[in-house]
Design a protein around this motif. Structure first.
Motif, mmCIF file in Angstrom:
data_model
loop_
_atom_site.group_PDB
_atom_site.id
_atom_site.type_symbol
_atom_site.label_atom_id
_atom_site.label_comp_id
_atom_site.label_asym_id
_atom_site.label_seq_id
_atom_site.Cartn_x
_atom_site.Cartn_y
_atom_site.Cartn_z
ATOM 1 N N MET A 145 28.781 108.532 15.486
ATOM 2 C CA MET A 145 29.954 109.380 15.252
ATOM 3 C C MET A 145 31.146 108.904 16.066
ATOM 4 O O MET A 145 32.113 109.628 16.256
ATOM 5 N N SER A 146 30.983 107.690 16.596
ATOM 6 C CA SER A 146 32.127 107.027 17.180
ATOM 7 C C SER A 146 32.597 107.590 18.515
ATOM 8 O O SER A 146 33.790 107.679 18.783
ATOM 9 N N SER A 147 31.629 107.954 19.344
ATOM 10 C CA SER A 147 32.001 108.439 20.678
ATOM 11 C C SER A 147 32.676 107.323 21.471
ATOM 12 O O SER A 147 33.614 107.557 22.230
ATOM 13 N N SER A 148 32.226 106.081 21.276
ATOM 14 C CA SER A 148 32.806 104.970 22.036
ATOM 15 C C SER A 148 34.270 104.773 21.659
ATOM 16 O O SER A 148 35.135 104.667 22.541
ATOM 17 N N SER A 149 34.568 104.786 20.364
ATOM 18 C CA SER A 149 35.963 104.592 19.955
ATOM 19 C C SER A 149 36.824 105.768 20.376
ATOM 20 O O SER A 149 37.995 105.584 20.722
ATOM 21 N N ALA A 150 36.269 106.979 20.346
ATOM 22 C CA ALA A 150 37.053 108.134 20.786
ATOM 23 C C ALA A 150 37.468 107.938 22.246
ATOM 24 O O ALA A 150 38.601 108.238 22.628
ATOM 25 N N CYS A 179 41.292 96.609 20.995
ATOM 26 C CA CYS A 179 40.823 96.885 22.366
ATOM 27 C C CYS A 179 39.300 96.885 22.483
ATOM 28 O O CYS A 179 38.736 96.397 23.450
ATOM 29 N N GLU A 180 38.643 97.508 21.487
ATOM 30 C CA GLU A 180 37.198 97.706 21.648
ATOM 31 C C GLU A 180 36.451 96.378 21.605
ATOM 32 O O GLU A 180 35.307 96.283 22.028
ATOM 33 N N ARG A 181 37.112 95.332 21.117
ATOM 34 C CA ARG A 181 36.427 94.033 21.069
ATOM 35 C C ARG A 181 36.214 93.466 22.467
ATOM 36 O O ARG A 181 35.375 92.588 22.644
ATOM 37 N N MET A 190 37.855 100.907 11.486
ATOM 38 C CA MET A 190 37.758 102.225 10.849
ATOM 39 C C MET A 190 37.840 103.372 11.857
ATOM 40 O O MET A 190 38.573 104.345 11.650
ATOM 41 N N ASP A 191 37.085 103.248 12.954
ATOM 42 C CA ASP A 191 36.935 104.387 13.863
ATOM 43 C C ASP A 191 38.249 104.723 14.551
ATOM 44 O O ASP A 191 38.631 105.882 14.673
ATOM 45 N N GLN A 192 38.945 103.687 14.994
ATOM 46 C CA GLN A 192 40.198 103.905 15.707
ATOM 47 C C GLN A 192 41.262 104.404 14.729
ATOM 48 O O GLN A 192 42.091 105.252 15.084
ATOM 49 N N GLN A 234 22.621 101.944 21.831
ATOM 50 C CA GLN A 234 23.953 101.589 22.288
ATOM 51 C C GLN A 234 24.295 100.231 21.698
ATOM 52 O O GLN A 234 23.749 99.208 22.104
ATOM 53 N N LYS A 235 25.202 100.269 20.710
ATOM 54 C CA LYS A 235 25.435 99.082 19.911
ATOM 55 C C LYS A 235 25.923 97.888 20.729
ATOM 56 O O LYS A 235 25.508 96.759 20.503
ATOM 57 N N ALA A 236 26.796 98.183 21.705
ATOM 58 C CA ALA A 236 27.371 97.074 22.479
ATOM 59 C C ALA A 236 26.296 96.333 23.284
ATOM 60 O O ALA A 236 26.505 95.198 23.703
#
Ligand code: NG1
Ligand code: MG
Length: 457
Positions: A145-150, A179-181, A190-192, A234-236
């Protein structure tokens, strides 16, 4: 972005108002001074269009109410201090001039550093302000649900606002996607984008390059229900995601070479499709004709592309995929072109009407999307396969994993009239030994929420 007075929220959204007010009080307790502003960025649920944003294709998410909020006090000496209301996240202290983002060990504070670093660089801030930050997040973590991008988006927004940058929501969505890269994942934006461009009551059809977001009205009798498989990833910290990105890039190159269209600008499936002027159906036929189902070895890829192994690493692989030996190209390409087509079909159905027939068609597309994610893209897991099957049996017209997958949440389209029995059956079938309080956080209906915002105190 402009700030809104927090007090104005009291009438329109009392729950959010109380939560943010409380965060300001906790900030005062923690730092012994008041915050200068509060900002928030929501998580999202992707309704359809999985693993295609990084291939350049449109996606169809909506923001959820859950968000990451930050109370922030700005300082001129460059000191940064990040603290989280949730005590299991350790405090971080440093300065804006000197920090390291360690993608091999992605701790929570590094997502804040990603937002800070990106906006500092893209806005060319020579001496960015320091910030004391207190974070409160309500997006389920590592759940798709994109907690990391939030977290990245809130940090980017805080940095832009603290430094009085002249940038709007579109600009921030673009910058935060890049940034997230820094943390290593090669996501598509998409998430951002949805986090910044969401509007209450609307799902969005988001396209890239250039970034646009078009409203999509969901049929009025449809409710989207989230159910968390409670499997975490944790995808990263793993290579699953970037392997898929690499497989798509390699497949795009091989297809392009076959069509005599190789050029440095042609990197993604969408570039190839545009260059060919072909329909999704034609792209799917091309995949059948050119690619084989057996996994490709590196040697074969190099031979087909007439490149060396070094060149393969340099142009198509990343830090955590350079050792991978086999790649499934046929299956991944099949998924991407069919999924991208389903997104357009989903949007068209929403635009045509909101009767029962329309809802059934949307549900069917969601089921096909899950099947494709599970079988062709192999980004599901046994628990998510079981949960989506159960949701369909419990009355959902469609159910699919949402977000990157391998773990996390499913989203189901449930006719509002079936809601009560649906909740009872899913609870019984999947969460039977869970107490009511925990259950609320793993099985809940959602409505399209609003996008990122700054509030003055
Ligand atoms: P999540 O579910 O947040 O890991 C990721 C990517 C998206 C998209 C989806 C799959 C990031 C930040 N997000 O989302 O861009 O590719 O997977 O559709 O990398
Ligand atoms: Mg994420």
């Amino acid at each position: 972005m402009e700030a809104t007075k927090l007090d104005l929220l009291e009438r329109s959204d009392e729950n959010k108002f109380n939560r943010l007010k409380n965060l300001a009080i906790k900030f005062q307790e923690k730092y012994g001074k008041s915050a200068d502003f509060i900002c928030r960025a929501p998580g999202r649920v992707n309704l359809i269009g999985e693993h295609i944003d990084y291939c350049g294709y449109s996606v169809l998410p909506m923001a959820v109410d859950q968000d990451v909020s930050m109370a922030v006090a700005v300082n001129k000496d460059g000191c940064i201090c990040f603290s989280n209301v949730e005590k299991s996240f350790r405090d971080y202290q440093g300065t804006v001039f000197d920090y390291v983002i360690d993608s091999s060990n992605p701790e929570w504070h590094q997502y804040i550093l990603c937002g800070l670093k990106g906006v500092t660089e893209y806005q060319k801030l020579e001496k960015p302000c320091g910030m004391d930050i207190l974070v409160h997040g309500t997006v389920p973590k590592a759940a798709g649900m994109s907690s990391s991008s939030a977290l990245v988006c809130t940090a980017g927004l805080a940095t832009a606002y603290a430094n009085e940058c002249k940038i709007d929501a579109h600009g921030l969505a673009d910058e935060c996607a890049k940034c997230e890269r820094y943390i290593g994942t090669q996501g598509g934006g998409m998430d951002q984008s949805i986090s910044f461009l969401a509007e209450r009551g609307m799902a969005k059809f988001i396209s890239f390059n250039p970034l646009t977001a078009v409203n999509v009205q969901i049929p009025c009798g449809a409710v989207f229900v989230i159910s968390n498989s409670c499997v975490k990833m944790q995808k990263a910290a793993t290579a699953h995601f970037n392997v898929r990105v690499a497989e798509c890039k390699i497949a795009a190159r091989i297809l392009a070479k076959h069509e005599g269209l190789i050029s440095p600008e042609l990197k993604k499936f969408v570039d190839l499709q545009n260059a060919m002027g072909a329909s999704f159906g034609e792209m799917l036929n091309l995949v059948d004709k050119v690619l084989h189902e057996q996994p490709y070895h590196r040697e074969e890829i190099c031979k087909l592309l007439e490149i060396t192994d070094e060149k393969l690493i340099e142009t198509l692989l990343s830090k955590n995929t350079k050792h991978v030996t086999t790649f499934k190209l046929y299956q991944r390409a099949k998924h991407v072109f069919s999924e991208a087509q389903r997104v357009h079909q989903f949007k068209a159905i929403c635009e045509e009407g909101s009767d029962d027939e329309a809802m059934k068609k949307l549900g069917k597309l969601m089921n096909e999307s899950h099947e494709s994610c599970s079988k062709l893209y192999e980004c599901s897991c046994p628990e998510l396969d079981k949960l989506t099957a159960l949701c369909r049996k419990a009355g959902a017209l469609g159910s699919r994993l949402t977000g990157a997958g391998w773990a996390g949440c499913a989203v189901s389209l449930v006719p509002v009239n079936n809601m009560d029995s649906f909740m009872v059956l899913v609870k019984k079938g999947f969460y039977s030994d869970m107490d009511e309080n925990t259950l609320q956080n793993v099985l809940f209906p959602t409505e399209p929420g609003s996008g990122a915002a700054v509030y003055s105190l």
